[in-house]
Design an enzyme around this catalytic site. Sequence first.
Site, PDB file in Angstrom:
ATOM      1  N   GLU A   1     -21.396 127.465  -4.539  1.00 17.51           N
ATOM      2  CA  GLU A   1     -22.467 127.266  -5.412  1.00 17.51           C
ATOM      3  C   GLU A   1     -23.991 126.696  -4.854  1.00 17.51           C
ATOM      4  O   GLU A   1     -24.639 126.263  -5.743  1.00 17.51           O
ATOM      5  CB  GLU A   1     -21.894 126.132  -6.457  1.00 17.51           C
ATOM      6  CG  GLU A   1     -21.005 126.782  -7.167  1.00 17.51           C
ATOM      7  CD  GLU A   1     -20.404 125.793  -8.410  1.00 17.51           C
ATOM      8  OE1 GLU A   1     -19.602 126.181  -9.270  1.00 17.51           O
ATOM      9  OE2 GLU A   1     -20.951 124.624  -8.710  1.00 17.51           O
ATOM     10  N   ASN A   2     -24.139 126.744  -3.784  1.00 13.08           N
ATOM     11  CA  ASN A   2     -25.447 126.297  -3.095  1.00 13.08           C
ATOM     12  C   ASN A   2     -26.363 127.274  -3.337  1.00 13.08           C
ATOM     13  O   ASN A   2     -27.619 126.759  -3.470  1.00 13.08           O
ATOM     14  CB  ASN A   2     -25.072 126.095  -1.473  1.00 13.08           C
ATOM     15  CG  ASN A   2     -24.403 124.793  -1.305  1.00 13.08           C
ATOM     16  OD1 ASN A   2     -23.867 124.175  -2.535  1.00 13.08           O
ATOM     17  ND2 ASN A   2     -24.059 124.547  -0.241  1.00 13.08           N
TER      18      ASN A   2
END
Length: 799
Positions: free
Chosen positions: A410-411
């Site tokens: 999710e970065n």
Amino acid sequence: MKDVTPLTDGWSLRHDQALLPAQVPGCVHTDLLAAAVIPDPFLEHNETEVAWVGRRAWTYLNDVSHDSRHERTDLVFDGLDTAAGITFAGREIGRTRNMHRTYRFDVTGLTGPLEVRFASAYDEAEAVRGVTGDRPNVYPEPFQYIRKMASSFGWDWGPTLVTAGIWRPVRLEHWSTARLASVRPLVTVDEATGNVEVRIQVERTAQGAGRSLLARATVAGKTAEARFEGDEAVLRLTVERPRLWWPRGYGDQPLHDLDVTLLDQDGELDTWHRRIGFRTVELDRSPDARGTGFTLVVNGERVFARGVNWIPDDVFPSRITPERYRTRLAQAADANIDLVRIWGGGIYEDEAFYDACDELGLMVWQDFLFACAAYPEEQPLRGEVEAEARDNVVRLMPHASLVLWNGNNENLWGFRDWDWEPGLAGDSWGEGYYLGLLPRVVAELDPTRHYAAGSPWSGSWDHHPNDPDHGTYHSWEVWNRQDYAEYRANVPRFVSEFGWQAPPTMATLRRALPGEILAPDSPGMLHHQKAEDGNGKLNRGVERHFTLPEGDFDRWHYLTQVVQARAVAAGIEHWRSHWPTCAGTVVWQLNDCWPVSSWAAIDGDGRPKPLHHELRRVYADRLLTLQPGDEGLVLAVVNQSATQWRTSVTLSRLEADGTQLGRSVLEATVAPRSVLRLPVPGGTVPAGSTAKEFLVADADGLRATYFPVPDKDFAYVRPDFGVEVEPVSGSGGKVDIVVNAHTLVRDLLLQADRLSPTAAADRGLVTLLPGEQVRIRVDGCGDVAADDVRAALFCADTK
């Protein structure tokens, strides 16, 4: 030949002025717990009472004496958690700052006191933050400044228990002339030939420099040898027509012993052993009319991945034994799961995890360990990240089950959508790792496997990172804000995270919260709910379908588990019905690391929730599902098996009391690995938004149901059913619970752990029509009466 001395015994932990017995592998928390210095942090509110442990420095001590005939002695730590200084015989021999690496120190000639001094992970993280500057993350904890299991610092399903300790084995290795420093088997299949290219690196002693060495590799009855004077050698073996390794459900999982031996003229110097499997894995990311695909192709077979996300199975990972890994992964296989994604906020798991996946046919998607934060790319972190990646790619690449490396969790999405970019103002945040360093390391060391930059990720910055039409997609708006019916709003190419919460089983709650009068908002329940507004989301999920029970915890507990199972099933059924456009679902999550309300299918004590049983149904090779949509009601007949499915599907339009209003039979022929979508004939579609009619589809023992309105609006007849208990002869104490339905009984559930904490049932939710019967086999409940069973039975159609 190399000698190995495990350093398992004789360790102590310094606590104030006392020395406590220490377990190695282990951690400070488990040693303090064993010495009764702290209470069990999994119970009640004890987590907060032990928070001081993570704020302190700790020292492990041992007295190590050894006498070796070899030229060299190394002290090897397979895992140190995390920032440590090591002193041996009064000499500092090294410092570490990464939980995810192996460390080796030359201690030739040293003997005596061994001390491993751990700094507080908080202190180390703050020191690094002082060098790199601030970066945003999703939690108020400094986990991105230290190469440590991020979820030690708490998560929306985990406690904040910041560990320290010698968490993996430690040993002395005594060797002469040379040793095998790394072995990298590159396994490929070319038409009918299996190829193994074994790349080895050696380390030599001063006396061994320049000596001629012989490397020998054997696999499947084939042998290759190479003589060399340098530090590297390559051996190539070919195996004609090897049996291929397949994911479970597609074939068998043959594994072959690969042995490498290093020799000189005097004999064996070192050996290495792993098991490998022959298979090909491709990742088809081809663009098409719908966007950009994301389909795993194993041995030429396109696969709809039936996946789950995996978190560390214990917040204290040193407690996870090989037997526990196998139990949990066998539970996954039992639920027809074929892919396990190791999430980036945890650890690179123990060898026993991957061994079990190899044997069970569970494909492994391995995240590199970055999650939900902007990570600085400056030193001292950058060098640690590269060393960690190299260590673990080499360690894990022999495993046939490993099919994909993934850069982060999710970065890339966070940078675009979570307001990171303005605050960063050009500072590094991890992109250089995910799009530069990590793919370079994988390409260099493990070119046989594909690398994905992140999850979610659309494949490039040309599209939004979480675009459902491109690459992998995380679906969290539904749980956070919407009804689970909204899963049907789109057809992503690959859903790598989605899920719905529920509390753990009752036996787990009673163990974790002894003596508490349980209520959704009782103190212990709230403490064991880590998600933001978690109970609010649970309640809203129930209220959309049922009358929210007031003052009835048993009913609330049952309904939240029903909604969890229905929600996840709704997503999987919809997305499976759109294969091959959608090529996989990875449920968040399989397991828990402590007793908690969470998205897990198996709770923190290892007990399956109803979701686990529902996964077995919706991930089965063959599935019936009724799907409402713009084109009307559709029957999807899903056949993921290797053989054609020819069947007759009976559609019954019924009133709430079981009266039949319409019936039709559809003949279906479904090719292997395909889906047939058929419109439901008008005469069997329940009228409009009727509260009195529903539809049932039956074929070959499979069933799908469709109710046009929520349960709270449906005109249920009060459920009526009989219960009998029948001992199972010769089963060692198992019993069959036989339920005979006199009315419609929707989502009947036996909570077997209410009969006994050791009891387990062989099925979860089941819907019965009037006159139908179900047998539920229960193991571990002892002698029970029908009244006991009735108290443990619940169903949805109870106002």
